[in-house]
Motif scaffolding. Structure first.
Motif, PDB file in Angstrom:
ATOM      1  N   GLY A 425     -17.228 -21.182  32.868  1.00 53.07           N
ATOM      2  CA  GLY A 425     -16.878 -22.545  33.247  1.00 53.07           C
ATOM      3  C   GLY A 425     -18.022 -23.513  32.980  1.00 53.07           C
ATOM      4  N   HIS A 426     -17.682 -24.778  32.783  1.00 52.01           N
ATOM      5  CA  HIS A 426     -18.683 -25.811  32.550  1.00 52.01           C
ATOM      6  C   HIS A 426     -19.021 -26.599  33.815  1.00 52.01           C
ATOM      7  N   ASP A 427     -18.177 -26.516  34.831  1.00 53.41           N
ATOM      8  CA  ASP A 427     -18.277 -27.413  35.987  1.00 53.41           C
ATOM      9  C   ASP A 427     -18.848 -26.681  37.198  1.00 53.41           C
ATOM     10  N   HIS A 428     -20.107 -26.974  37.535  1.00 49.03           N
ATOM     11  CA  HIS A 428     -20.727 -26.326  38.694  1.00 49.03           C
ATOM     12  C   HIS A 428     -20.070 -26.785  39.988  1.00 49.03           C
ATOM     13  N   VAL A 429     -19.597 -28.019  40.024  1.00 48.72           N
ATOM     14  CA  VAL A 429     -18.921 -28.517  41.227  1.00 48.72           C
ATOM     15  C   VAL A 429     -17.661 -27.702  41.502  1.00 48.72           C
ATOM     16  N   LEU A 430     -16.949 -27.316  40.440  1.00 45.49           N
ATOM     17  CA  LEU A 430     -15.747 -26.501  40.607  1.00 45.49           C
ATOM     18  C   LEU A 430     -16.113 -25.136  41.196  1.00 45.49           C
ATOM     19  N   PHE A 431     -17.203 -24.563  40.719  1.00 45.28           N
ATOM     20  CA  PHE A 431     -17.664 -23.272  41.246  1.00 45.28           C
ATOM     21  C   PHE A 431     -18.021 -23.376  42.723  1.00 45.28           C
ATOM     22  N   THR A 432     -18.786 -24.380  43.099  1.00 43.56           N
ATOM     23  CA  THR A 432     -19.176 -24.524  44.506  1.00 43.56           C
ATOM     24  C   THR A 432     -17.975 -24.855  45.385  1.00 43.56           C
ATOM     25  N   SER A 433     -17.015 -25.591  44.826  1.00 43.58           N
ATOM     26  CA  SER A 433     -15.802 -25.903  45.580  1.00 43.58           C
ATOM     27  C   SER A 433     -15.028 -24.629  45.887  1.00 43.58           C
ATOM     28  N   PHE A 434     -14.904 -23.754  44.882  1.00 45.55           N
ATOM     29  CA  PHE A 434     -14.210 -22.485  45.096  1.00 45.55           C
ATOM     30  C   PHE A 434     -14.929 -21.646  46.153  1.00 45.55           C
ATOM     31  N   CYS A 435     -16.250 -21.577  46.063  1.00 48.94           N
ATOM     32  CA  CYS A 435     -17.023 -20.800  47.040  1.00 48.94           C
ATOM     33  C   CYS A 435     -16.829 -21.353  48.446  1.00 48.94           C
ATOM     34  N   GLY A 436     -16.781 -22.671  48.556  1.00 48.88           N
ATOM     35  CA  GLY A 436     -16.558 -23.282  49.862  1.00 48.88           C
ATOM     36  C   GLY A 436     -15.197 -22.938  50.429  1.00 48.88           C
ATOM     37  N   MET A 437     -14.167 -22.982  49.575  1.00 46.19           N
ATOM     38  CA  MET A 437     -12.826 -22.603  50.019  1.00 46.19           C
ATOM     39  C   MET A 437     -12.783 -21.155  50.483  1.00 46.19           C
TER      40      MET A 437
END
Length: 446
Positions: A425-437
């Protein structure tokens, strides 16, 4: 670290992480023992003697890599430990960014790399190919004298079929894929001249408490170029902006932390977020740095992307998060994770025997807005009779298409902890969002 001809890691040997054990090396190689001195039962060598330094390099290559080397007296003699550490780091970059998410050495994977500026030793291609039989290397140099020795060293080690060298000129592209008729490369590496001028080179030693750790026999073209290492690597960066995904990893070794900082700033200016850094320290005094960047979306393992002793300002975004789950067994945590992901429009492959799974998603489908949208769409379609209620888990086929994967992660469940590794993936925000969920789903806390 004692020398050893036996590999103790897959596809190579470990990083050198300390000064060479002269006693062990002398016991294994008589030529090295002959140039050692002994005082107070301690073996040492004269690092200011070019012949002694050459012999150390030859003995390490012989004992640790089964390689032989012939070097001219007027060209750079490469210290083996820091050079191997650079090659080892490249190995780990490729091992942890494979398309099948193996995260370890694949002995069947064919790899093609390019070393810009092989020097008389041709040490990087020799090291790379000696450790991994499916690796091939291309190499360039602008100096005829060095090129001739490099070719001899390749032939002497029986690697002429796997290492192809090309004499270049300073005005040609550094990564000449088209003229070499190469469609793409797995990696580019270089150990560029560190200094902008003789004055710059002398200034680098000024104010230091000790003289250089070893005599330097490098020619001007090996030590000095316009802009020093930053200028040279900036040329590679400029070419990479055009070649982009034709090379998986572009990389370079650097002589100063300030050079690393400048190049990280340039990567960020061009919005290149998939990069990795390392400190290539291989002894008490020798310290170098390296940077690698990629336009593809495969993310290296966190300990590879942020490797060695580094300042925070140069570090890339983390590619791993750890979620504490107190009192949960690996089995229980795995069941909870599977339950959470099975409710989402993602592809989830779970290997219960090892408590490990891979999740792929084509977009953020776990936010509240995404869930409300999915629920509204499902209710509307059922009301219209357009879809069977039993088919509302979504079409996961798109998420398994690599071109449509916005995020892929590997999840490992252990006793009282869940580890999430960013794979793609290119989007670190997407990764952190998934981890938060996932954390909220497992612990009920943000």
């Amino acid at each position: 670290m004692p020398p050893s001809s036996v590999s103790s890691v897959e596809g190579g040997r470990p990083y050198y992480d300390g000064d060479v054990d002269f006693d062990a090396l002398a016991a294994e190689d008589a030529d090295f023992a002959a140039i050692c001195k002994v005082s107070k039962d301690k073996r040492w060598i004269d690092f200011q003697d070019p012949k002694v330094v050459q012999q150390l390099t030859k003995s390490l290559l012989k004992c640790d890599f089964a390689l032989s080397l012939e070097l001219p007296n007027d060209r750079l003699c490469p210290p083996v430990p820091v050079r191997w550490n650079y090659v080892r780091w490249i190995q780990e970059l490729l091992d942890t960014t494979s398309g099948d998410y193996r995260d370890h050495y694949d002995p069947e994977r064919e790899v093609l790399g390019l070393d810009i500026g092989v020097g008389a030793s041709c040490i990087y291609p020799l090291l790379a190919c000696s450790m991994r039989p499916e690796w091939r290397m291309a190499g360039t140099d602008v100096d005829q004298h060095s090129f001739d020795y490099a070719r001899k060293n390749v032939e002497a080690n029986g690697l002429a079929k796997r290492i192809k060298l090309r004499l270049s000129t300073s005005d040609r592209p550094l990564i000449p894929l088209d003229s070499m008729k190469i469609e793409g490369l797995d990696f580019v590496m270089t150990n560029p001249p560190f200094y902008t001028s003789h004055t710059d080179m002398l200034a680098s030693y000024a104010g230091k408490q000790a003289p250089p750790s070893a005599v330097c026999t490098g020619a001007d073209n090996e030590m000095i170029c316009p802009g020093g290492d930053v200028g040279f690597v900036t040329r590679i960066l400029d070419e990479s902006l055009k070649l982009r995904e034709r090379v998986q990893w572009y990389s370079a070794m650097l002589g100063k932390m300030s050079s690393l900082q400048q190049l990280i700033a340039k990567l960020r200016e061009h919005n290149i977020t998939n990069f990795a850094v390392t400190c290539l320290q291989a002894g008490y005094r020798t310290k170098r740095w390296a940077v690698a960047w990629s336009f593809r979306d495969l993310r290296p393992r966190n300990d590879v992307a942020r490797h060695g002793d580094l300042v925070h300002a140069v570090l890339p975004s983390p590619t791993a998060q750890t979620i504490p789950v107190p009192l949960m067994s690996a089995q229980f945590a795995g069941d909870r994770v599977s339950g959470i992901l099975q409710e989402l429009d993602v592809r989830w492959q779970w290997r219960e025997a090892i408590f490990t799974g891979v999740m792929k998603a084509r977009e953020n489908v776990w936010s509240r807005a995404a869930r409300r949208k999915k629920k509204f769409q499902a209710e509307r379609d059922i009301g219209r009779g357009e879809v069977d209620a039993m088919q509302l888990d979504g079409d996961e086929g798109d998420a398994d298409d690599d071109e449509n994967v916005a995020l892929a992660v590997k999840i490992v469940c252990k006793l009282e902890v869940v580890e999430v590794r960013w794979l793609r993936g290119h989007d670190h925000v997407l990764f952190t969002s998934f981890c938060g969920m996932l954390k909220r789903g497992l612990t009920g806390r943000a």
